[in-house]
Structure formats: structure tokens, C-alpha cells
Design a protein around this motif. Structure first.
Motif, PDB file in Angstrom:
ATOM      1  N   ILE A 231       1.130   9.101  58.138  1.00  0.00           N
ATOM      2  CA  ILE A 231       1.063   7.783  57.515  1.00  0.00           C
ATOM      3  C   ILE A 231       1.627   7.863  56.110  1.00  0.00           C
ATOM      4  N   ASP A 232       2.561   6.996  55.802  1.00  0.00           N
ATOM      5  CA  ASP A 232       3.111   6.887  54.443  1.00  0.00           C
ATOM      6  C   ASP A 232       2.549   5.610  53.827  1.00  0.00           C
ATOM      7  N   ARG A 238       0.229  -3.256  49.954  1.00  0.00           N
ATOM      8  CA  ARG A 238      -0.660  -2.991  51.097  1.00  0.00           C
ATOM      9  C   ARG A 238       0.107  -2.897  52.415  1.00  0.00           C
ATOM     10  N   GLN A 239       1.164  -2.118  52.413  1.00  0.00           N
ATOM     11  CA  GLN A 239       1.930  -1.834  53.612  1.00  0.00           C
ATOM     12  C   GLN A 239       2.057  -0.329  53.791  1.00  0.00           C
ATOM     13  N   MET A 240       2.311   0.084  55.043  1.00  0.00           N
ATOM     14  CA  MET A 240       2.450   1.502  55.326  1.00  0.00           C
ATOM     15  C   MET A 240       3.448   1.698  56.457  1.00  0.00           C
ATOM     16  N   ASP A 241       4.045   2.878  56.477  1.00  0.00           N
ATOM     17  CA  ASP A 241       4.915   3.281  57.580  1.00  0.00           C
ATOM     18  C   ASP A 241       4.185   4.310  58.425  1.00  0.00           C
ATOM     19  N   VAL A 242       4.307   4.184  59.748  1.00  0.00           N
ATOM     20  CA  VAL A 242       3.649   5.083  60.693  1.00  0.00           C
ATOM     21  C   VAL A 242       4.721   5.889  61.412  1.00  0.00           C
ATOM     22  N   TYR A 243       4.553   7.218  61.407  1.00  0.00           N
ATOM     23  CA  TYR A 243       5.490   8.109  62.084  1.00  0.00           C
ATOM     24  C   TYR A 243       4.733   8.875  63.168  1.00  0.00           C
ATOM     25  N   MET A 244       5.249   8.802  64.399  1.00  0.00           N
ATOM     26  CA  MET A 244       4.717   9.640  65.457  1.00  0.00           C
ATOM     27  C   MET A 244       5.572  10.889  65.557  1.00  0.00           C
ATOM     28  N   ASN A 245       4.940  12.034  65.429  1.00  0.00           N
ATOM     29  CA  ASN A 245       5.633  13.330  65.517  1.00  0.00           C
ATOM     30  C   ASN A 245       5.203  14.013  66.808  1.00  0.00           C
ATOM     31  N   VAL A 246       6.146  14.162  67.754  1.00  0.00           N
ATOM     32  CA  VAL A 246       5.874  14.837  69.025  1.00  0.00           C
ATOM     33  C   VAL A 246       6.286  16.293  68.877  1.00  0.00           C
TER      34      VAL A 246
END
Length: 807
Positions: A231-232, A238-246
């Protein structure tokens, strides 16, 4: 009063209810207080009893039940919200000599006092704060207020939310490019939506979704441990970027300076090598342990596009003569040699085999194979051996049941003997033979001693036989339909003899139908043909009574024949492991006699004296019938719910029939409908029967609605407050049933209403129900006097007994 409307005299009714309710409550509270005394009088002076907790949240989107589950301490449960019964049992059974009964009662119904603990309160605050952060409310304020009064403590929780953080972007990163490309292909089904509030639950569900998707793509060893979210939240506003790391699998390869060194492998895609099927796994294990004999192996080669090579083989392991045809098992198994591993295939196989009643349990295990695929990189491609282990059930079973009955106030007894064969034709078919007998005491127009057996004058005996095939029979081919439909074919037949004081009735029925499921929520039922034959032999007194009235009532008690076709669809989105609102929806459509009527008209078949066509010298019925059953369940929490049901039914006779057959009509009253009236004793419309001559009233149209609030009372005792509204009507004007015809301008004023209180003893494996209902509005009364609750007495309460919930 205008026929198109009605009004409720609220002041008089409410005044009556309040006065009577207050009186009962005062008496009840005095009684409870007298036996309970103070629950804190036996506590040490330095301990305080937690008696109440209240949670207030300023945001309706936050689930209060989930918040409450995070609070460590819970107050002792109160019986009817008044009496600490479990605490009272605990304290009083701890005194004096410790007998076995006291120990059992304390263990079963007692609970230690909930002593307030400040450290648990602080820990609960931390849990709730973490939960709120997981919902995107990182600045939420959790406050607990402790109110002390004498030796008791009440805690008020106040949760104030802030503006939630929103997801700006959602991106996929993967160490394996092939796996990453597959995950990106599935993003149309993602549970993480940009622009919506951050929710850690959505991330957990997305991790599970990706894991299931990749396992269906052949990645057998993939688990959600390989999916990591980053999570960034450094963004402002009040916003965030979500990264899924496989991530790829890690493998320990050594140590350096006391540090573990790992090598990175790639995810393997697996294919099925050998498939071993153990139809007698439970007995196989005992034989192998004793060393008595060695099992036999039978290989089946399945054709693929006309090829019967060894590339598509199922191996069956038998240790004794097979009791089920191998072809039946093959039809139920979706796992095939050479196929890519697919989790869905395993689930379909498990469900199909579990549907065979001959088996008690099913296990499907996969192990890496020693074989290798020729020309493939073993670092990215692997093989699996599959073992399908089935434990047999007892083929035959017997059961005997006895019941007490209460049909409209007529008491009786009944008994059933059932025989089951779970593999009657060696294909997993279920044979069910049921023999039924019943005795009942009913009112009669004739000799009360007629047909008398002991104290009863009504005798009923019958037999029903059904066979359920775990596949579609003709005209369908068993392998022509997808296995996930879980198709079934049912053949039924039965014979019933009824010896009543006023008539004898012989009922014969037979039919066959299909059942299948398009998914876990939707089921279909189609009956191409169902045949019913009813022959009635009335007594002279009963026949004379019928002659007094119109042709409609007489037709209800005459011989008739029914050949019908039916279709039903059922939707149910209930998930038993989750607390959520859910719906149940069922539509039934039925037609009868149309094909026979068409053929008779074409060939010019002769008619009987009444101008009707006959089959086997019996008039056959012709009608269309439909009904809709809609239910909505509003879950306030795990134990409290509001259940709402709406029923609409209509039947229209035509052609060869003037009225609906008696068993196809609509009825009101009884334990599962309008509980303020006995079964078949309400309606039609505003029809009044002060002399009680019409004990079985039937309608062509039914409208009914039921509202029930279900709540816990104590332990396995549940309570319910309910209101039922509805009635039945006729579609034609019948002089005998004055006021019974449906009219769009007057039907609202002809709706009956009852209300009551129910008790349900929930023993998990069955629910015993007692509902006490009081008529509130009776359409059989003259207009202006239909609100009857203010004139009600204790004796007007109707007690309904049943097994299970009414809906």
C-alpha cells in the motif's frame, strides 16, 4: 364504509392492547424479581458485574455485529431481557452438597459472572481501532465510557468515523511474467475497485480469488501466501495506491554468515497423470491391514474424439465384487488423465460422487507423479497422480416414525415405516418406500361410530414409492449434459385410502420428473407428466348435504382424473457460513388436461351425461395454475432477523372442468400460513359460516403476506413476533359462498389479519415450534366490526404446533 377502503380505529385498539400488556408485564416482572433477587449480592466487594454494553456508530456502513465480536468481555445473557438465568443457575448450584444433578445443571445452563476487567476494555479498544483502520477509517475515534452503579458496570462504546481513504490505482506485479499475464486477464472479476474506500477484507477476498483462478489454470501448488499487497499511502487527499505482488516460491539452499539463503523457483503448471479410483476404500484399508487378499485393478480407457489410447485412462481398484456400475462412476468423475489440473474439476467430481447415496464420504487427493512429460521443462511443468477414495454407506436402511397430529383442532396419531435402498439398480439409484397410517377424530354429519377404531373415526392408510436416478433418463443421453448440472430423474407412485366419517376417498398417483442446478443458487424442476386419480364414495348424509349447495362444492367431492405438467424454478442466495441478508424466490407453473382435451376434440370422443370428456370413465380436469413464493430475510445480527414472505397463487379451470380439483385449490389458515385460523377455515373473501357447515374452504386465488421478527430468548429457546395478512377468493360468483368473489375494489377490505407470539425450541437437528395467534381483523364479520382484537379473550388465541420454521 366505502368498499374500496378501510380504516383502523387505532385509539381504542391501542388503548386495549396497552392496558392488557401492562397488566401481564407487571405480574411477570414481579414474579421474576421475586425469584432472581440481585445477581451481585454474592460477589466480593472488589468485583463488579458487567451488565450492559451499548455500541453507537455514526456510520451505517460499519457492521455493528463485527465490531461487537471484537469486544473481549460480554455481559451474562438475560432470559427475556430481564433475568440473568445462567448466572442464577451458576450461583445456586454452587451451594450446598454437589450432587450429580447440580453439576450437570451448572455445566449445561450455568455461566460464571462476567466480572468487569479494565485491561480487557483497553485491549478491545485496540482491536476496534485496528478494525476501523482496516475499513479505511485511519483517523476514527474509539471511545469507551464506563458507568458504575453499586456493584454493576455498564459500558457505552462510541465510534466516530472520519473521511475514508479511497483507492486511486490498483496494479499487478509478478515475478513470473506468465503468471502475471494470467492474473491481469482476470481483472474483469476483481473485487478491488478504484474510487471505493480501502477495505482490508476486499484485499483478503481478492487474494483468495486470484488463488482460485490460478489453481483452475493448473497451478496446483499455488496458495494465497504467494500474494502480497503493498500500500502506498504517501499520497495526499486521503488516497492510496494498491499493488498486488505475486511472488515465486522460495527454496532454502544454504547458509551464509548465519543467514538463510534462498533460491527462487518458478510456479509449476500441473497436468493429470494417473487417476486411481477406490470405490471400496473403507473396506480396502481393513483388508490391507489384515493381509487377507490383494485388490484387483481394472483399467478403463475413455474415448477422446474416437481415440481409445492409453492417454486417457481411469484405474479402478476393487477388493471385492463391485456393487455399483463402473459407468456410473465414470459419468460422475470430471478428472481425466492428460487434462490440465483444475480445481473446479475436483469440486464437480466431489459433488457428483457425494450425490450418490451409496457413498458416505469422498476424498480426492493429489500427489506429485514420478513421471515426466516428454519434451517439457520440469521446472515449469509437472504431473500429478489423483486418488479418489470413496467410503460406502449402508445399502439398506429402515426407519419408524410416530407423530401426534392436530388438523384444525381434530386430534390424531400417525405412523410411518420407511425403507431405503441406496443402490437399487447398481447405479446409485435411491429407492424410498414409505408406508403410512393415521387415525383421527373428526366431526361428522352421520353416525359417529362409523369407521371407528378405538377413539378415532377417521382412518388413513397409504404407500408411496419413489426412485431417484442420479442422471437424466430418456430422451437425454447421460453423457450429453455438463456434469456440474448435477441432473436427477425421479419416478414416483403412490396409493392412499381415506376412510372418513362422511366419505371414502381413494387416491392414486404416478409421475416422473427432472431436477438440475445451473449454479449453487438456482435449481430447476420439470415434471413432464404427473397422473392423479381420485375416487370418492360419500355417505348418504354427506351426499344430501352436497345436494343442498351449488355445483362447485359438489364437484369438489366427485371422481376426477388429473394429467398435469409442471415446472418450478427456485432461487436461494443464502450462505450458511455468513451473516447477511438473503432472498428465496420460487415460481411454480402447472397445466393439466390440455393434450387430452385436444385429442378428444380432434377424434370426436364421446362425452358423459354432464357434457365432459372422460378417461377410464372418469372426468379429467383441465386448468392452468401458477403461484409465486417470495421471501426476504433481513439479518440484524447472527441471532436477530426479520423474515418477510409474500404468496400469490391463482388457478383457472376451463374446458373440461368447471372448478379446480380440490387438491389443487388454495387454502388459508394453519400453522404455516394465517395462524389465527384453523387450516381451510378462512375465506373465501368475506364469506361467513356461523354454523360451521363449510369446514374445508377452497379458493381460486390466494394473496398472503407474513412478517416475523425472530430473536433469541435463552440458550436453545428462540422467540418470534409475527403478523399474518391474507385471504383466498373465488374467480366466479358462487351464491353459496356469498362475498367470496375477488373484486379489485373490495379485496383490500377483505384481507384477514392475525398477530401473535411464537416459541421455537431449536435443538439444531430439528426445531419444535409453538405459535400463539390472535385474530386481529376478521373479514367474515360485517363491515365496521371486522377489527376484532379489542373484543378478544384469552380463549380466542389459537395454538399452532409444528416442526421447523413456518417459512
Amino acid at each position: 364504509m366505502d368498499d374500496s377502503s378501510f380504516s383502523l380505529p387505532l385509539p381504542k385498539t391501542v388503548e386495549f392492547l396497552i392496558h392488557r400488556t401492562r397488566l401481564y408485564l407487571v405480574v411477570f416482572i414481579i414474579g421474576i424479581t421475586a425469584i432472581s433477587c440481585s445477581p451481585t449480592r454474592k460477589l466480593p466487594s472488589n468485583q463488579k458485574l458487567l451488565v450492559r454494553q451499548e455500541i453507537v456508530i455514526d456510520n451505517k456502513s460499519i457492521n455493528k455485529d463485527e465490531v461487537e465480536s471484537l469486544i473481549i468481555q460480554k455481559p451474562n445473557q438475560r432470559f427475556l431481557g430481564i433475568w440473568h438465568l445462567n448466572l442464577w443457575v451458576q450461583q445456586h448450584t454452587s451451594q450446598g452438597e454437589q450432587t450429580r444433578f447440580k453439576k450437570w445443571l451448572r455445566r449445561s445452563a450455568g455461566r460464571p459472572p462476567a466480572i468487569f476487567n479494565a485491561s480487557d476494555l483497553m485491549q478491545s479498544e485496540a482491536y476496534i481501532q485496528s478494525y476501523m483502520s482496516g475499513k479505511g477509517y485511519f483517523k476514527a475515534h474509539v471511545e469507551s465510557s464506563v458507568i458504575t452503579e453499586d456493584n454493576t458496570v455498564s459500558v457505552n462504546w462510541k465510534i466516530t468515523t472520519d473521511t475514508p481513504w479511497l483507492i486511486r490505482n490498483y496494479r499487478i506485479m509478478a515475478e513470473d511474467s506468465i503468471v502475471g499475464a494470467l492474473v491481469k486477464q482476470s481483472l474483469n472479476a476483481t473485487l478491488i475497485k478504484t474510487g471505493e474506500p480501502y477495505d482490508v477484507t476486499s484485499l483478503q477476498l481478492e487474494r483468495d480469488r486470484v488463488t482460485t483462478y490460478l489453481r483452475n489454470e493448473g497451478y496446483f501448488t499455488f496458495s494465497n501466501d504467494y500474494v502480497v499487497f503493498e500500500i502506498d499511502s504517501s499520497l495526499r487527499s486521503r488516497q492510496m495506491d494498491v499493488y498486488m505482488n505475486v511472488r515465486n516460491p522460495r527454496r532454502l539452499i544454504g547458509f551464509s554468515d548465519n543467514r538463510e539463503l534462498y533460491g527462487i523457483d518458478r510456479h509449476k503448471k500441473y497436468y493429470i497423470d494417473k487417476v486411481w479410483v477406490y470405490p471400496q476404500y473403507s473396506t480396502l484399508r481393513s483388508i490391507q491391514a489384515s493381509g487377507e487378499s490383494k485388490p484387483d485393478t481394472v483399467h478403463w480407457y475413455l474415448p477422446v474424439a474416437g481415440d481409445t489410447s492409453a492417454g486417457n485412462r481411469l484405474s479402478f481398484i476393487y477388493n471385492e465384487k463391485s456393487h455399483i456400475r463402473t459407468s456410473t462412476l465414470i459419468e460422475s468423475i470430471s478428472i481425466r488423465q492428460g487434462d490440465r489440473y483444475n480445481l473446479r474439476h475436483a469440486e464437480n467430481t466431489y459433488q457428483s460422487l457425494s450425490a450418490l447415496p451409496i457413498y458416505r464420504s469422498i476424498n480426492i487427493n493429489y500427489t506429485p507423479s514420478d513421471s515426466k512429460m516428454v519434451g517439457q521443462d520440469t521446472a515449469t511443468i509437472g504431473l500429478l497422480d489423483c486418488a479418489i477414495q470413496m467410503s460406502k454407506n449402508n445399502v439398506m436402511a429402515f426407519s419408524v416414525e410416530a407423530d401426534g397430529t392436530n388438523s384444525g383442532g381434530d386430534l390424531g396419531i400417525s405412523g410411518n415405516f420407511s425403507f431405503l435402498n441406496r443402490n437399487i439398480f447398481r447405479g446409485g439409484e435411491l429407492l424410498n418406500v414409505k408406508l403410512r397410517g393415521a387415525l383421527e377424530m373428526q366431526q361428522t354429519l352421520g353416525d359417529p361410530e362409523q369407521n371407528k377404531v378405538l377413539l378415532f373415526n377417521t382412518v388413513e392408510v397409504g404407500a408411496d414409492v419413489s426412485v431417484i436416478f442420479p442422471r437424466f433418463l430418456a430422451p437425454f443421453k447421460s453423457n450429453s449434459l455438463p456434469r456440474y448440472l448435477r441432473p436427477q430423474t425421479t419416478l414416483t407412485s403412490g396409493f392412499n385410502l381415506q376412510f372418513r366419517p362422511d366419505y371414502r376417498r381413494y387416491i392414486t398417483n404416478a409421475g416422473f420428473g427432472y431436477r438440475w442446478k445451473t449454479n449453487s443458487r438456482i435449481s430447476h424442476y420439470f415434471t413432464p407428466l404427473e397422473v392423479n386419480s381420485v375416487r370418492i364414495f360419500p355417505t348418504a348424509e354427506f351426499e344430501a348435504k352436497l345436494e343442498k349447495y351449488n355445483e362447485r362444492l359438489k364437484n369438489q367431492y366427485t371422481n376426477h382424473f388429473i394429467t398435469s405438467m409442471k415446472y418450478s424454478i427456485v432461487y436461494n442466495n443464502q450462505q450458511y457460513e455468513k451473516v447477511h441478508d438473503y432472498y428465496f424466490f420460487r415460481v411454480d407453473l402447472e397445466s393439466a388436461g390440455n393434450a387430452l382435451y385436444l385429442i378428444d376434440n380432434i377424434v370426436g370422443a364421446p362425452r358423459d351425461a354432464d357434457g365432459n370428456f372422460t378417461l377410464f370413465n372418469i372426468r379429467y380436469a383441465q386448468y392452468l395454475r401458477a403461484n409465486l413464493d417470495f421471501r426476504y430475510f433481513k439479518m440484524f445480527d447472527q441471532n436477530n432477523m426479520l423474515a418477510v414472505r409474500g404468496l400469490i397463487g391463482i388457478g383457472k379451470p376451463y374446458g373440461n372442468a368447471a372448478v379446480l380439483p380440490f387438491e389443487k385449490g388454495f387454502y388459508a389458515g394453519g400453522a404455516n400460513g394465517m395462524r389465527g385460523w384453523n387450516l381451510k377455515n378462512l375465506g373465501p373473501g368475506s364469506f361467513s359460516d356461523p354454523n360451521g357447515e363449510f369446514s374445508e374452504r377452497m379458493g381460486d386465488l390466494q394473496l398472503e403476506s407474513n412478517i416475523e421478527f425472530r430473536f433469541p430468548m435463552y440458550a436453545f429457546i428462540k422467540g418470534a413476533l409475527f403478523v399474518d395478512v391474507g385471504n383466498i377468493w373465488l374467480l366466479s360468483d358462487i351464491p353459496t359462498y356469498s362475498g367470496g368473489k375477488f373484486n379489485t375494489s373490495t379485496f383490500v377490505s377483505e384481507l384477514a389479519m392475525d398477530a401473535g407470539l411464537g416459541f421455537r425450541l431449536d435443538f439444531t437437528f430439528f426445531v419444535f415450534r409453538i405459535d400463539a395467534a390472535l385474530p386481529v381483523r376478521n373479514p367474515a364479520k360485517p363491515e365496521g366490526d371486522r377489527w376484532v382484537v379489542s373484543k378478544s379473550r384469552i380463549g380466542d388465541i389459537l395454538w399452532n404446533f409444528g416442526i421447523g420454521y413456518p417459512f
